[in-house]
Design a protein around this motif. Structure first.
Motif, mmCIF file in Angstrom:
data_model
loop_
_atom_site.group_PDB
_atom_site.id
_atom_site.type_symbol
_atom_site.label_atom_id
_atom_site.label_comp_id
_atom_site.label_asym_id
_atom_site.label_seq_id
_atom_site.Cartn_x
_atom_site.Cartn_y
_atom_site.Cartn_z
ATOM 1 N N LEU A 191 2.023 49.641 65.105
ATOM 2 C CA LEU A 191 3.365 49.066 65.208
ATOM 3 C C LEU A 191 4.328 49.991 65.952
ATOM 4 C CD1 LEU A 191 3.717 47.659 61.571
ATOM 5 C CD2 LEU A 191 3.178 46.400 63.655
ATOM 6 N N ALA A 192 3.840 51.123 66.396
ATOM 7 C CA ALA A 192 4.734 52.083 67.053
ATOM 8 C C ALA A 192 5.276 51.473 68.334
ATOM 9 C CB ALA A 192 3.965 53.377 67.348
ATOM 10 N N LEU A 193 6.529 51.851 68.684
ATOM 11 C CA LEU A 193 7.173 51.302 69.876
ATOM 12 C C LEU A 193 6.712 52.059 71.116
ATOM 13 C CD1 LEU A 193 10.800 50.897 68.484
ATOM 14 C CD2 LEU A 193 9.083 49.123 68.880
ATOM 15 N N HIS A 194 6.521 51.274 72.192
ATOM 16 C CA HIS A 194 6.233 51.911 73.477
ATOM 17 C C HIS A 194 7.423 51.650 74.369
ATOM 18 C CE1 HIS A 194 2.172 52.553 72.106
ATOM 19 N NE2 HIS A 194 2.114 51.268 71.758
ATOM 20 N N PRO A 195 8.245 52.631 74.616
ATOM 21 C CA PRO A 195 9.537 52.443 75.290
ATOM 22 C C PRO A 195 9.426 51.664 76.598
ATOM 23 C CG PRO A 195 9.289 54.691 74.549
ATOM 24 C CD PRO A 195 7.971 54.039 74.296
ATOM 25 N N ALA A 196 8.423 51.930 77.437
ATOM 26 C CA ALA A 196 8.330 51.269 78.738
ATOM 27 C C ALA A 196 8.119 49.758 78.569
ATOM 28 C CB ALA A 196 7.179 51.868 79.545
ATOM 29 N N GLU A 219 8.742 47.919 75.941
ATOM 30 C CA GLU A 219 9.909 47.303 75.320
ATOM 31 C C GLU A 219 10.952 46.958 76.367
ATOM 32 O OE1 GLU A 219 10.757 46.196 72.230
ATOM 33 O OE2 GLU A 219 8.597 46.485 72.018
ATOM 34 N N ARG A 220 11.202 47.877 77.276
ATOM 35 C CA ARG A 220 12.261 47.686 78.256
ATOM 36 C C ARG A 220 11.927 46.473 79.149
ATOM 37 N NH1 ARG A 220 12.161 52.415 80.740
ATOM 38 N NH2 ARG A 220 12.695 53.529 78.833
ATOM 39 N N SER A 221 10.667 46.392 79.611
ATOM 40 C CA SER A 221 10.337 45.285 80.512
ATOM 41 C C SER A 221 10.453 43.953 79.774
ATOM 42 C CB SER A 221 8.938 45.469 81.093
ATOM 43 O OG SER A 221 7.973 45.190 80.101
ATOM 44 N N ARG A 222 10.093 43.969 78.486
ATOM 45 C CA ARG A 222 10.195 42.705 77.736
ATOM 46 C C ARG A 222 11.663 42.296 77.566
ATOM 47 N NH1 ARG A 222 6.011 43.955 73.168
ATOM 48 N NH2 ARG A 222 4.600 44.763 74.753
#
Lengths: 189, 337
Positions: free
Chosen positions: B75-80, B82-85
């Motif tokens: 469930l960890a966030l992947h910053p890249a 997330e941003r594109s989504r």
């Protein structure tokens, strides 16, 4: 659990009663085209030269019209269409006598009124025999009765389609008809 | 596939009240609006479906969990990512809002032009009744006023103002190939403008439920060149033709003797009733009983002898006639061209 099913039962009963209440009356929209006019034997007054009052024999058809909201509202429409209001105004009278009071020159029962419309009366009331179908004469007569509070307010017409100087017949207060002087008691009642 | 082919099937129907076959500028505006909405929203719907199919077929490659990873790591966030989504969702949201705004604007602009108050050219007073249309062609000269029913004749390429009123309940006038709906409301007057560009016969219909015979409350709009219209109007102004045969004379006499005369008007005779349709030129109309029957001698007789068989609940009563009177009345009415 028991009270739940009791409640459901009561709700079902109430719903049934409500649905039953939807059926107000049957509308006879297509009367027999060949039905001949009824022959009512009416009297204009209870006065009689002999010891017994005049003999009255009516078909009883009038009771159906007096209890029917549909027939009376149709009568109300025809009252204006056929220009009854040209002489009788909206019941208050003009060149013809008023219809909302308790004075009936030629008898106040529905059979009397039907006869008055069908045959005509001296001094101005024309005969509408053959011009207005029999069914509609009865409807107009029932409406004329409702003007003076002589039919139940449950069935008296509900709505004025045009401008009237008074509220609809069903909303007039349940007071006796306007006093019109000497009262000739209606012979058939 | 079925959904996609449905519009083409529907437009294939050659029935005459067809909103997608406009013959007047106003109907063109409405048809254009329908096609714009259908096209734009259909394209969007198609794009969404295709995107969804790609997403389903493509799937998402999920890397197998590394050794020693806890379930929470998935469930960890992947910053890249997330941003594109966020950008994708933002752009789609913006496009949705834009679509809604543009379509609302288009719809509003069309409505505004449809309901702009204008009064010009020929003016006709249309009164909706249960269940027919009363028509009065207005004119400053009272002798040029024409009264008729259920068949509106209009000249082509001339703006016509319809003044809409009702005398009992709310009705609505709709002629799909010429104009949008406009209500006829008791106690007020709505105004509708019609401008027909192509001669022809257009069928209209009451579009607001008004009682038992709502479905049988039709009318025709007959658009014709100005010269033809003027000829029609002059004919309608004239008094009724006098009977030209013995049978028609008998029909004329029976009409005046029986209950017909209580409700119907035939100008030029003693019949002056105003609660039913004007019959002065009933024989010139194409239909009977508000677009219900074609006007022939047979349907006139059928209608007179049993109106409640054709339109149950109609105000026209069953009339007691002698057998020979029925034919004569039908012959007389048919002769009233």
């Amino acid at each position: 659990m028991c009270s739940g099913s009791l409640k459901a039962l009561m709700a079902a009963c109430a719903m049934g009663a409500l649905l039953g209440a939807c059926q107000r009356e049957e509308r006879d929209q297509r009367p027999s085209p060949v039905a001949s006019e009824t022959r009512e034997q009416v009297a204009l007054t209870t006065n009689s030269a002999g010891p017994s009052p005049p003999e009255i024999r009516v078909s009883g058809k009038g009771a159906k019209y007096e209890a029917s909201a549909y027939d009376q509202s149709q009568g109300k429409k025809y009252y204006a269409w056929f220009n009854c209001n040209g002489c009788h105004s909206n019941g208050g009278g003009g060149s013809g006598p008023p219809l909302m009071d308790d004075r009936w020159i030629y008898g106040g029962s529905i059979e009397n009124i039907v006869q008055t419309i069908r045959e005509g009366r001296p001094n101005g009331m024309p005969s509408f025999r053959g011009k207005i179908p029999d069914e509609q004469i009865w409807q107009i007569a029932a409406y004329v009765r409702s003007m003076s509070g002589n039919t139940s307010s449950d069935s008296a017409p509900q709505r004025n389609d045009s401008m009237h100087p008074h509220p609809s017949e069903s909303r007039t207060p349940p007071s006796p008809p306007v006093n019109g002087g000497t009262v000739a008691p209606s012979p058939s009642r | 596939m079925v959904a996609l082919s449905l519009p083409s099937v529907l437009t294939g129907c050659e029935r005459w009240p067809d909103a997608l076959d406009p013959k007047a500028p106003e109907a063109h505006d409405i048809a254009w609006l329908i096609w714009t909405f259908t096209g734009l929203l259909g394209a969007i719907w198609l794009a969404v479906v295709i995107a969804m199919l790609i997403a389903i077929r493509g799937g998402r490659r999920v890397a197998p969990p590394a050794a020693g990873a806890t379930p929470l790591d998935a469930l960890a966030l992947h910053p890249a990512g997330e941003r594109s989504r966020t950008v994708i969702v933002g752009v789609l949201g913006g496009l949705t809002a834009l679509t809604v705004l543009v379509l609302t604007g288009l719809s509003y602009a069309t409505q505004r032009s449809l309901f702009a108050p204008r009064q010009e050219g020929l003016s006709i007073l249309v009164t909706g009744k249960q269940w027919w249309w009363e028509l009065q062609y207005e004119d400053a000269d009272p002798s040029r006023i024409v009264e008729t029913a259920n068949e509106i004749h209009v000249p082509v390429n001339v703006p016509v103002t319809l003044k809409l009123e009702a005398s009992d309940v709310i009705h609505s006038l709709w002629v799909p190939r010429l104009m949008g709906k406009e209500d006829l409301i008791p106690g007020r007057q709505n105004v509708k403008r019609v401008f027909v560009t192509q001669p022809g016969v257009y069928r209209g219909q009451c579009a607001e439920f008004c009682g038992q015979q709502h479905a049988h409350m039709g009318l025709l709009i007959v658009a014709e060149p100005m010269a033809d219209f003027e000829r029609w109007r002059d004919r309608q102004r004239a008094e009724a033709a006098s009977p030209s045969s013995d049978e028609q004379q008998a029909g004329h006499d029976a009409f005046l003797k029986r209950s017909c005369v209580m409700c119907h008007q035939i100008r030029g005779t003693d019949a002056g009733g105003r609660s039913g349709p004007d019959l002065t030129h009933v024989g010139s109309r194409m239909t009977l009983a508000a677009g219900t029957l074609p006007l022939t001698r047979g349907s006139l007789a059928a209608w007179i002898v049993d109106p409640h068989g054709v339109k149950p609940g109609v105000d026209m009563p069953l009339t007691k006639l002698e057998p020979d009177e029925l034919n004569a009345i039908a012959a007389y009415l048919e002769s009233l061209k």
